[in-house]
Design an enzyme around this catalytic site. Sequence first.
Site, PDB file in Angstrom:
ATOM      1  CD  GLU A 122     -18.290  -3.173  -3.895  1.00 51.31           C
ATOM      2  OE1 GLU A 122     -17.092  -3.144  -4.231  1.00 51.31           O
ATOM      3  OE2 GLU A 122     -19.221  -3.286  -4.691  1.00 51.31           O
ATOM      4  CE1 TYR A 129     -13.289  -3.463  -8.408  1.00 46.44           C
ATOM      5  CE2 TYR A 129     -12.354  -4.553  -6.492  1.00 46.44           C
ATOM      6  CZ  TYR A 129     -12.195  -3.757  -7.616  1.00 46.44           C
ATOM      7  OH  TYR A 129     -10.965  -3.269  -7.942  1.00 46.44           O
ATOM      8  CB  CYS A 179      28.894 -10.952  20.908  1.00 45.75           C
ATOM      9  SG  CYS A 179      27.844  -9.496  21.136  1.00 45.75           S
ATOM     10  CG  ASP A 201      -3.935  -1.370   0.390  1.00 43.34           C
ATOM     11  OD1 ASP A 201      -3.847  -0.899  -0.757  1.00 43.34           O
ATOM     12  OD2 ASP A 201      -3.200  -1.035   1.325  1.00 43.34           O
ATOM     13  CE  LYS A 236      -7.663   5.869  -0.990  1.00 43.58           C
ATOM     14  NZ  LYS A 236      -6.412   6.480  -1.320  1.00 43.58           N
ATOM     15  CB  CYS A 242      29.817  -5.214  18.867  1.00 44.13           C
ATOM     16  SG  CYS A 242      28.432  -6.006  19.709  1.00 44.13           S
ATOM     17  CB  CYS A 286      31.143  -8.014  22.766  1.00 42.70           C
ATOM     18  SG  CYS A 286      31.325  -8.051  20.975  1.00 42.70           S
ATOM     19  CB  CYS A 320      28.832  -8.333  16.442  1.00 45.50           C
ATOM     20  SG  CYS A 320      29.826  -9.007  17.784  1.00 45.50           S
ATOM     21  CE  LYS A 376      -9.525   2.754  -3.118  1.00 44.64           C
ATOM     22  NZ  LYS A 376      -8.133   2.344  -3.066  1.00 44.64           N
TER      23      LYS A 376
HETATM   24  S1  IVH Z   1     -14.487  -0.156  -7.983  1.00 43.33           S
HETATM   25  C1  IVH Z   1     -14.089   2.373 -12.061  1.00 43.33           C
HETATM   26  N1  IVH Z   1     -14.383  -1.431  -5.719  1.00 43.33           N
HETATM   27  O1  IVH Z   1      -9.219   0.870  -5.833  1.00 43.33           O
HETATM   28  C2  IVH Z   1     -13.280   1.932 -10.898  1.00 43.33           C
HETATM   29  N2  IVH Z   1     -12.345  -0.593  -6.631  1.00 43.33           N
HETATM   30  O2  IVH Z   1      -8.398   3.663  -6.061  1.00 43.33           O
HETATM   31  C3  IVH Z   1     -13.943   0.774 -10.286  1.00 43.33           C
HETATM   32  N3  IVH Z   1     -10.368  -1.134  -5.307  1.00 43.33           N
HETATM   33  O3  IVH Z   1      -8.384   0.768  -9.225  1.00 43.33           O
HETATM   34  C4  IVH Z   1     -13.267   0.388  -9.064  1.00 43.33           C
HETATM   35  N4  IVH Z   1     -11.412  -2.252  -3.729  1.00 43.33           N
HETATM   36  O4  IVH Z   1      -8.123  -1.389  -7.857  1.00 43.33           O
HETATM   37  C5  IVH Z   1     -13.680  -0.764  -6.657  1.00 43.33           C
HETATM   38  N5  IVH Z   1     -14.438  -2.631  -3.732  1.00 43.33           N
HETATM   39  C6  IVH Z   1     -13.750  -1.976  -4.673  1.00 43.33           C
HETATM   40  C7  IVH Z   1     -12.342  -1.819  -4.610  1.00 43.33           C
HETATM   41  C8  IVH Z   1     -11.682  -1.117  -5.611  1.00 43.33           C
HETATM   42  C9  IVH Z   1     -10.245  -1.829  -4.180  1.00 43.33           C
HETATM   43  C10 IVH Z   1      -9.252  -0.511  -6.036  1.00 43.33           C
HETATM   44  C11 IVH Z   1      -9.289  -0.688  -7.530  1.00 43.33           C
HETATM   45  C12 IVH Z   1      -9.212   0.706  -8.106  1.00 43.33           C
HETATM   46  C13 IVH Z   1      -8.640   1.472  -6.963  1.00 43.33           C
HETATM   47  C14 IVH Z   1      -9.014   2.933  -7.073  1.00 43.33           C
END
Ligand code: IVH
Length: 679
Positions: free
Chosen positions: A114, A229, A441, A118, A324, A418, A421, A436, A116
């Site tokens: 999946e 998720y 100006c 942010d 990452k 400034c 001017c 300024c 991740k």
């Molecule tokens: S699963 C047991 N799935 O990433 C932990 N986490 O760095 C289960 N996060 O605390 C997490 N997208 O807040 C999971 N598709 C995803 C995610 C996800 C973002 C976050 C989540 C977690 C943090 C860990």
Amino acid sequence: MTSAERIAELRARIRHHEERYHILASPEISDAEFDALMHELERLEREHPDLVTSDSPTQRVGGRPSEGFPTVDHAMPMLSLDNAYSEEELRAFDERVHRGLGLPADQPISYVVELKIDGLSIALTYDHGVLVRGVTRGDGVRGEEVTANVRTVRAIPLGLRADRQPVPNGTIEVRGEVYLPRHAFERLNREREENEEPLFANPRNAAAGAIRNLDPGAVAKRGLSAYMYQLVSVGGVGAVRDPPLQPTHAETLRALQAWGLPVEPSWRVCGNINAVVDYCREWAERRQALAFDTDGVVIKVDSLAWRQRLGATSKFPRWATAFKFPAQQATTRVVKIEVNVGRTGAVTPFAVLEPVRLSGSTIQMATLHNEQEVARRDIRPGDYVVIEKGGDVIPKVVMPVLSRRGPGVVPWVMPAMCPACGSHLHRPEDEVVWRCLNTACPAKVRRSIEHFASRRAMNIEGLGESLIDQLVSRELVRDVADLYHLTADRLETLERMGRKSATKLTMQVESSKSSGLSRLLYALGVRHVGERGAAALARTFRSMDAILSATRDDFERVPDVGPVVATTLRAYLDEPPNRALIERLGTAGVKMTAAEPVATPQQSLDGKTFVLTGTLSSLSREAATAAIEARGGKVAGSVSRKTTYVVAGAEPGSKLEKARELGVTILDEPAFLQLIMDY
Ligand code: IVH
């Protein structure tokens, strides 16, 4: 039909359309039709207050501003994830999983991958299908109860759908991420910039700030969204069983989706670690085109029974890891630090950098915000610095590389005058911004003209930076009203300006006169008056005359206009030179009343024909079609000379070649999204 039946019917229809719009990005009805359903439900509920339930779609923004958030223990700790930064580390994770399960190395393991997201993690509790609680992750063991705020997130259903799959008779907890979509993040920062408030560094901080806001009304306006998720517990209150209902994670995700919960659609089942590696590579490239920020891929063992066997350490589950993406950072040298004078006179330092490539573009400048920021981060001319793309657009300086600091590198000093001017700069004691104050100006004049002519203001195409420079330095234009007295003859005397472009520009200037009150108010560049405030003022007062004679309190009564805007606007209008400017604009023929919507955003793609080919990563073909049609455009099945644009996603078909043959404009996904967002 009784009122109770009609109410039930309306709720079901509204829920369905909320899902189409906020989760599937594929609306079936117009906003106006949706509003009509909502209004009817609101009216019926007013007439029958006894029929109002907490999961009714009318009950999103109910809570009052609260004093603070109660702390709540999580039924099961919300763990964090271990990280992998390379293909080797991904393979090492796969090997650990093999060992943990006692499987031979050559037996492939199925993973779900999946994106991740942010954002910040959230746990939602549904009791008999009704949302009863939302809790932040907190320290993982206990979090803050933010239910009233979570309810304002339109992607989160207040009630689970039971028509596609039964809803458990007890409590379930689903976990996921609340996030701020990029466009909402950019809008928020634009507004904050206009209000001279500190900018959020990234969508995650902005989302975290929003969800911890004490006023649910304010949260509702932020435009938060969510993806879920995880399903952690099924049963009565406190009866936590894991694994729940479904034997695999893939089926869990499908179940969440069937209940109408938002699930990020890019997930995939990978039969072995090679497929996982491919997925990570693919998204490291494609992620820019998404509507939200992602910093990696989460890899999870698909079988829930296997997960159970693998268990967790005190911090991480052993069945998952986060890959990452390589950081979008680079190191370069600060050649010098200069300051820029904005239209309100704010003087902001920026770094001139040795050009460096960073995720697809060459960076040679980065903002440093203000004097205090430069000092706090100790960034000096001559330093090597780490730069990063914040929100993936505006580059920023993260920190100096102290180990590489040369002996002659001394702290930077804010200039006292400034640079444009030469007048003395001022800074009120309680502010961080130097200004300024000279109204004449040239830098301020230039910037205010740039702003006045910009696309979102009076939209005078062709009036670019270098032309404005010439107009101001030759004193052909001293303020924005002078623009309306420019003639083609005079313009023709400028560098790089032929008869044709001079005439074209005067026509553009002419047509800008009919922009209407809202754009004009924004174009004037009054401090703190942003696009939204200007639109609200125009809607309420309808004419410049009414605005000129309104009081500060009248302004403050307008929704979307706060005390700061009300005060600065009144002060601006009380200055005789500003009143004179507005009068001269009026005399020149600039429209001073609210425009009746001539081309609403809905019709802005009128007459344009699109052909879609390949897969778009951020929206389905249906959603793309709906977005085009909602703006008055047409979607055709094949490319011809009549096609305006071909939108090419991943793996485009022969339509792309056809478009090239015929010379039709081809839009990639980011360009298409930009077009849709712009209109
Ligand atoms: S699963 C047991 N799935 O990433 C932990 N986490 O760095 C289960 N996060 O605390 C997490 N997208 O807040 C999971 N598709 C995803 C995610 C996800 C973002 C976050 C989540 C977690 C943090 C860990």
